[in-house]
Design an enzyme around this catalytic site. Sequence first.
Site, PDB file in Angstrom:
ATOM      1  N   SER A   5       0.823  -1.216   0.000  1.00  0.00           N
ATOM      2  CA  SER A   5       0.000   0.000   0.000  1.00  0.00           C
ATOM      3  C   SER A   5       0.855   1.264   0.000  1.00  0.00           C
ATOM      4  CB  SER A   5      -0.887   0.004   1.252  1.00  0.00           C
ATOM      5  OG  SER A   5      -1.481   1.267   1.422  1.00  0.00           O
ATOM      6  N   TYR A  23      -2.124   5.306  -4.331  1.00  0.00           N
ATOM      7  CA  TYR A  23      -3.172   6.316  -4.210  1.00  0.00           C
ATOM      8  C   TYR A  23      -2.563   7.555  -4.836  1.00  0.00           C
ATOM      9  CZ  TYR A  23      -6.058   3.696  -0.878  1.00  0.00           C
ATOM     10  OH  TYR A  23      -6.885   2.768  -0.287  1.00  0.00           O
ATOM     11  N   THR A  25      -5.499   2.633  -7.106  1.00  0.00           N
ATOM     12  CA  THR A  25      -6.805   2.404  -6.484  1.00  0.00           C
ATOM     13  C   THR A  25      -7.712   3.598  -6.727  1.00  0.00           C
ATOM     14  OG1 THR A  25      -5.812   0.989  -4.823  1.00  0.00           O
ATOM     15  CG2 THR A  25      -7.964   1.916  -4.284  1.00  0.00           C
ATOM     16  N   LYS A  81      -7.629  -0.630  -9.596  1.00  0.00           N
ATOM     17  CA  LYS A  81      -8.285  -1.414  -8.527  1.00  0.00           C
ATOM     18  C   LYS A  81      -9.517  -0.672  -8.004  1.00  0.00           C
ATOM     19  CE  LYS A  81      -7.303  -3.375  -3.920  1.00  0.00           C
ATOM     20  NZ  LYS A  81      -7.854  -2.475  -2.928  1.00  0.00           N
ATOM     21  N   HIS A 132     -13.138  -2.907  -2.041  1.00  0.00           N
ATOM     22  CA  HIS A 132     -12.256  -2.404  -0.987  1.00  0.00           C
ATOM     23  C   HIS A 132     -12.614  -3.109   0.344  1.00  0.00           C
ATOM     24  CE1 HIS A 132      -9.383   1.116  -0.679  1.00  0.00           C
ATOM     25  NE2 HIS A 132      -9.427   0.733   0.582  1.00  0.00           N
TER      26      HIS A 132
HETATM   27  C1  LIG Z   1      -7.279  -2.338   7.049  1.00  0.00           C
HETATM   28  C2  LIG Z   1      -7.384  -2.246   5.555  1.00  0.00           C
HETATM   29  C3  LIG Z   1      -6.589  -1.341   4.886  1.00  0.00           C
HETATM   30  C4  LIG Z   1      -6.666  -1.240   3.500  1.00  0.00           C
HETATM   31  N1  LIG Z   1      -5.822  -0.396   2.854  1.00  0.00           N
HETATM   32  C5  LIG Z   1      -5.857  -0.349   1.501  1.00  0.00           C
HETATM   33  C6  LIG Z   1      -4.936   0.471   0.808  1.00  0.00           C
HETATM   34  O1  LIG Z   1      -4.110   1.138   1.390  1.00  0.00           O
HETATM   35  N2  LIG Z   1      -5.026   0.484  -0.545  1.00  0.00           N
HETATM   36  C7  LIG Z   1      -5.940  -0.260  -1.237  1.00  0.00           C
HETATM   37  O2  LIG Z   1      -5.975  -0.217  -2.466  1.00  0.00           O
HETATM   38  N3  LIG Z   1      -6.798  -1.056  -0.586  1.00  0.00           N
HETATM   39  C8  LIG Z   1      -6.766  -1.128   0.759  1.00  0.00           C
HETATM   40  N4  LIG Z   1      -7.610  -1.960   1.416  1.00  0.00           N
HETATM   41  C9  LIG Z   1      -8.510  -2.849   0.631  1.00  0.00           C
HETATM   42  C10 LIG Z   1      -7.799  -4.177   0.319  1.00  0.00           C
HETATM   43  O3  LIG Z   1      -6.774  -4.000  -0.606  1.00  0.00           O
HETATM   44  C11 LIG Z   1      -8.770  -5.197  -0.225  1.00  0.00           C
HETATM   45  O4  LIG Z   1      -9.466  -4.627  -1.297  1.00  0.00           O
HETATM   46  C12 LIG Z   1      -9.744  -5.696   0.829  1.00  0.00           C
HETATM   47  O5  LIG Z   1      -9.087  -5.884   2.038  1.00  0.00           O
HETATM   48  C13 LIG Z   1     -10.387  -6.984   0.399  1.00  0.00           C
HETATM   49  O6  LIG Z   1     -11.368  -7.362   1.334  1.00  0.00           O
HETATM   50  P1  LIG Z   1     -11.133  -8.560   2.386  1.00  0.00           P
HETATM   51  O7  LIG Z   1      -9.978  -8.159   3.223  1.00  0.00           O
HETATM   52  O8  LIG Z   1     -12.382  -8.583   3.212  1.00  0.00           O
HETATM   53  O9  LIG Z   1     -10.922  -9.799   1.613  1.00  0.00           O
HETATM   54  C14 LIG Z   1      -7.576  -2.059   2.790  1.00  0.00           C
HETATM   55  C15 LIG Z   1      -8.372  -2.966   3.478  1.00  0.00           C
HETATM   56  C16 LIG Z   1      -8.278  -3.077   4.853  1.00  0.00           C
HETATM   57  C17 LIG Z   1      -9.121  -4.090   5.557  1.00  0.00           C
END
Ligand SMILES: Cc1cc2nc3c(=O)[nH]c(=O)nc-3n(C[C@H](O)[C@H](O)[C@H](O)COP(=O)(O)O)c2cc1C
Length: 693
Positions: free
Chosen positions: A420, A444, A470, A550, A574
Amino acid sequence: MGMTNSPTAAPAPPAGRATRSTGPANGPVDPSRWIRTYHDRPSATARLVCFPHAGGAANAFVALSAALPEDIELLAVQYPGRQDRRAEPCAEEIGELAAGVAGALASRSDLPVFLLGHSMGALVAFETARLLEERGPVARLFVSAARPPAQDWEEPDLTGVGDEELVAGLRRLGGIPEPLLRDPEILGEVLRLLRADHRALLRYRCADGAAVAAPLTVLLAASDPKNSLEQMADWARHGRNGHTLVTLSGGHFSLVERPGETGPLLTHCVRQDLARLAAAPPAAEPQAPAAPAEEPLADLVREILLGGLEGRTPALPTDPTALEDAARAVMSPEGFAYVAGTAGSGATGRANRAAFDRHRLVPRMLRGTRRADTSVTLFGQRLPVPVLLAPLAAQQVAHPEGESATARAAAAAGVPLVLSTFASRTLEEVAEQAGDHPRWFQLYLPSDRAVGESLVRRAEAAGYTAVVVTVDATHLGFRPAELDSGYSPFLRGTGIANFTGDPAFLAGLPAGADATAAVLRWAQISTDPTLTWADLAWLRGLTRLPLLVKGILHPDDARLALEHGADGVVVSTHGGRQLDGSVSALDALPAVRAAVGPDVPVLMDSGIRTGSDVVKALALGADAVLYGRPYVYGLGLGGRGGVEHVLRCLLTDLGLALALTGCARLADVGPHLLAGTTSDTPGHGPAENGDRR
Ligand SMILES: Cc1cc2nc3c(=O)[nH]c(=O)nc-3n(C[C@H](O)[C@H](O)[C@H](O)COP(=O)(O)O)c2cc1C
């Protein structure tokens, strides 16, 4: 150079209770001379040894000791020349202090030892850790309000500096109540000690390449007038297993002046480390890569079941729900809320899972499938499994080593990772931990495009082989769990590591800006709510790396992404954290696949928990999936070992799901595996050779 990092003395006695001498422990050092305890902790499971600042004494830590729970015993170091050791001369060298403390601790090796040094005490703690590590491990080194050892610690010789100037410096830094500064006797003592301790600082030189194996936590108060965020980055050179920066509120003396804040923080870190130490089976920490992913079935299931014959059960759950429950128990409530939380009513989060549950696999029998070939080629890169770690921000909320531990685990388990933008470790640090292991960078796009460009250039230079931009989080979702705890890791300095050392980011900060200013600038520029498809075209022009978008749920957006230069898309909600009530990612997947055609790489995430989930996603058109929250729960439970355990479980489960559905390779997976379809012909699964571009 002005007076730095050291002035002040703790308020006057109590001097604390000398711990009973247990006799000479390591040479002639008598522990009772060096160590004070203020609160008995007979049921302690860890010791936190605290080193005071220049001019200070053991009793600086009385309030912090009181703020710690029954399971953590605070030992405060008493340097010679003060309070009850006033008759002894002050130390001439930092090394002399370190040797004294290390000797005194020799008899205390029955519990894990954590060291915490404040200001000058950080140097003493660092040198003590180096000595202790010659005998055994130090669980963690905390350093507070202190520049890294190899930086310019040359202090002015205060012997020639007048009292008034010194007192003015003390007032600027805070830490000594005004009435004490006005008491001539106390002030005289403070100044005497300050001058003496400065002489030791003056002589200090950090040995070339000096580093500790203990994980390092650097504490920096947002309004510390003497230390800046930029200076802290160099601590990385002194910790072989990475360093974590934690921002405190308040000034130079926050550590001791705000025990209500620092006590719980330290407790959380110590307990997490203890849980990690207890959870990590001895086999989970080896440096050598874990067993290759090709035969996870044989490895993990056999290993666990044979262990059961000897009365052993796995240290961490193998069931994803039990894993989440276990993580809830060890993570801080606000950290867990941040990771587990979803937007609004949680409808999207539930829909994500419901979609996986709704689809049913219809396995085929007697196809002689010993084990499946799980490799897939995306953008010309051969990946061992169709699973990558999803970019999850601010992983230090789960474990002090954050993304560094994750990267090592990913490399050991053979699962590529997507880092990330909002990682709590820099992309360069993570790349170093990942070694040759495949890694992509999630971007981002900041509203300050110069910072965006700089991030992309750094990712290219650090060996990231794709950029995942994203697009579903240009506004932060409404997340009640986070809001109710009033918690944002970022505003507390966790998750902005890629910015605070970035030249383009720093160029936008005034010289000498403090940590608060950095956080504020980050909040202003880190995302861009005005983004349009034209910006994607700009990004396309910036890098030759494969570009994925994404956060796609609509087939038309998938087409637009390709038209504006994307090479692939990630269908994602997400993790249900953005738009409450949106379509689930799995339900959106088939239409996206149909829109982009068979040759464009399509990944998906949101709700993947088991091997069968991966198979279902592939059957509905994904080439690979991103795996999210569970690995961060593993991180919270067991650091690197915890992540590795979770990944091995998923890969084992995937191998079994493929074998049990009768698939010898990913190309055998298609919609025909799903109930409700009758064709036996693989459909829009990966191409015959598992290859996309
Ligand atoms: C705590 C947390 C932080 C996240 N941070 C980012 C991020 O920085 N960038 C991003 O593209 N997606 C982020 N996501 C989304 C994840 O990349 C992913 O799409 C998501 O966790 C998938 O859902 P799942 O964990 O329930 O399988 C984040 C998700 C969580 C739970």
